[in-house]
Write an enzyme that holds these catalytic residues in place. Structure first.
Site, PDB file in Angstrom:
ATOM      1  N   CYS A   1       1.398  -2.128  25.780  1.00 37.17           N
ATOM      2  CA  CYS A   1       0.944  -3.570  27.120  1.00 37.17           C
ATOM      3  C   CYS A   1      -0.053  -3.946  24.907  1.00 37.17           C
ATOM      4  CB  CYS A   1      -0.149  -3.397  28.315  1.00 37.17           C
ATOM      5  SG  CYS A   1       1.129  -3.160  29.238  1.00 37.17           S
TER       6      CYS A   1
ATOM      7  N   GLN B   1       2.082   3.662  35.986  1.00 39.80           N
ATOM      8  CA  GLN B   1       0.738   2.730  35.640  1.00 39.80           C
ATOM      9  C   GLN B   1       0.514   2.478  36.821  1.00 39.80           C
ATOM     10  OE1 GLN B   1       1.330  -1.139  34.040  1.00 39.80           O
ATOM     11  NE2 GLN B   1       3.768  -0.769  34.829  1.00 39.80           N
TER      12      GLN B   1
ATOM     13  N   SER C   1      -0.786  -7.223  37.819  1.00 36.64           N
ATOM     14  CA  SER C   1      -0.335  -8.071  37.119  1.00 36.64           C
ATOM     15  C   SER C   1       0.879  -8.970  37.399  1.00 36.64           C
ATOM     16  CB  SER C   1      -0.373  -8.247  36.299  1.00 36.64           C
ATOM     17  OG  SER C   1       0.694  -6.863  35.433  1.00 36.64           O
TER      18      SER C   1
ATOM     19  N   HIS D   1       1.390 -11.195  33.058  1.00 41.80           N
ATOM     20  CA  HIS D   1       1.301 -10.331  31.835  1.00 41.80           C
ATOM     21  C   HIS D   1       2.695 -10.150  31.365  1.00 41.80           C
ATOM     22  CE1 HIS D   1       0.648  -7.259  29.245  1.00 41.80           C
ATOM     23  NE2 HIS D   1       0.532  -6.334  30.385  1.00 41.80           N
TER      24      HIS D   1
ATOM     25  N   CYS E   1      -5.340  -2.286  28.575  1.00 45.24           N
ATOM     26  CA  CYS E   1      -5.268  -0.790  28.864  1.00 45.24           C
ATOM     27  C   CYS E   1      -3.285  -1.013  28.144  1.00 45.24           C
ATOM     28  CB  CYS E   1      -5.177  -0.410  30.182  1.00 45.24           C
ATOM     29  SG  CYS E   1      -4.008  -1.837  31.798  1.00 45.24           S
TER      30      CYS E   1
END
Length: 398
Positions: free
Chosen positions: A97, A163, A253, A354, A384
């Site tokens: 990311c 995640q 997100s 995102h 992150c």
């Protein structure tokens, strides 16, 4: 205010920023090839600066899912889809990311070293046309194995890096309740609505022409993920992603299509372009942390960055902490003792989306513009990243 350290070194300046408005999965940007999205952002940066194309020495592009339409060096393809000449080189970066934030770091390091004078750092991700995880899932389904090696398995036995699990671990570790997460998610939409209706995104968004179902054309310039009718009650009613957890889709997100970019130069580049800088890159840090909890690294990353820069959190006027999940920025606020009023002041990924590899330079675009709108000086950006990584960038508005 503590006195930030400035070493005797060449500087890196941001002279232009741009981003597309986000598109929902299968939404308004579904017909845009990712290379063309990137090409439009590159062209916009060139237009904003009036730069001679021959001055661009490299284009560094962050992209997470580098397969299919985002394969074969998406950075080079974006250059070839832009108005830049074939002589401009390009390379693609994957730090999950943080990919385009890392592209920005690489670009800044290039101009600070004097190896180059003018670089474009950008990010591209079409999560509609290249679904999240496709470079992993597609080979696996066709018998070509998985990224987790025997040595990795030995070190992290029976662990599936996730995640989603990491977001829940953070919520539990920092004592964050579902109500707190829901309120944060609602706040993200409220801030994004206010910024949109106040025209605060107008200067940073690259308008794109899109085709509607009836064949008519429309200009896409408003982030599609914002829920203008959002209510706290509705957000509280969204079902949990995991039984007994605290995270929901409304506090995560949004899957998003988009591209973004910045132009970075040194003193020599500034003179060659004849433009005024928007911001100076004051400090850059990248750290690794626990890959299982995965999303906690922005905390030690920020602590390290502030220490190396000779600053305190209160010296920073605005923060952009990517809203991968609401638990991430809330834990960051708690551990850093940071002012929530300075965080993601125009909303974040929960409302705006995102677009994975595009989020780094997207957040920087918003941060630089927010510093100008609020007449503030220092901004800090962190996010992150898969594998337990985090980039941290501190900029000074000029």
């Amino acid at each position: 205010m503590s006195k930030p350290r400035r070493n005797d070194r060449a500087e890196a300046y941001i002279v232009a920023t741009a981003r597309t408005a986000g598109g929902r999965k299968g939404g308004k940007l579904k017909d845009w090839h990712p290379a063309d999205l990137g090409g439009k952002v590159i062209d916009d940066l060139m237009k904003r600066t009036g730069a001679d194309p021959e001055l661009i020495e490299d284009v560094i592009v962050g992209c997470v899912d580098q397969a299919g339409e985002q394969g074969m060096n998406i950075a080079r393809n974006a250059v070839l889809a832009s108005g830049l000449p074939e002589s401009v080189p390009a390379t693609s970066v994957d730090r999950q990311c943080g990919s385009s934030q890392q592209a920005l770091h690489f670009g800044a390091q290039a101009v600070m070293s004097g190896a180059m004078d003018v670089v474009i750092a950008a990010g591209i991700e079409s999560m509609t046309r290249v679904p999240m995880g496709m470079p992993i899932s597609l080979p696996f389904k066709n018998g070509f194995g998985i990224y987790k090696s025997p040595k990795l398995e030995e070190r992290y036995p029976n662990i599936q890096f996730s995640q989603f699990a990491g977001a829940e671990m953070i919520a539990k570790k920092y004592g964050l309740t579902k109500d707190q997460l829901d309120e944060f998610g609602f706040g993200s939409h409220q801030k994004a609505i206010k910024a949109t209706q106040g025209g605060l995104f107008d200067n940073e968004i690259v308008p794109l022409e899109i085709s509607l179902e009836d064949g008519s054309k429309e200009t896409h310039k408003v982030d599609e993920g914002i829920r203008f009718d959002a209510s706290l009650e509705a957000i509280k009613g969204v079902k949990l992603l995991a039984e007994g957890g605290a995270i929901t889709a409304a506090t995560s997100s949004q899957i998003c299509d988009g591209a973004s970019g910045v132009m970075i130069v040194n003193e020599k580049g500034l003179k060659a372009l004849g433009v005024e800088p928007l911001a100076r890159i004051h400090h850059m840090t990248v750290v690794g942390g626990d890959p299982v909890i995965m999303l906690e690294a922005p905390i030690p990353g920020t602590e390290k960055a502030l220490k190396k820069a000779g600053m305190k959190i209160d010296d920073i006027d605005l923060y952009e902490v990517n809203e991968a999940f609401a638990s991430v920025p809330l834990a960051w606020l708690q551990k850093l003792g940071a002012d929530p009023e300075r965080l993601n002041v125009h909303g974040g990924a929960i409302a705006l989306g995102h677009p994975l590899g595009a989020s780094g330079t997207k957040l920087m675009t918003t941060l630089v513009n927010a510093l100008k709108a609020k007449n503030k000086r220092y901004g800090l950006q962190t996010m992150c990243e898969g594998g337990g990584l985090a980039n941290v960038t501190i900029v000074e508005r000029l």
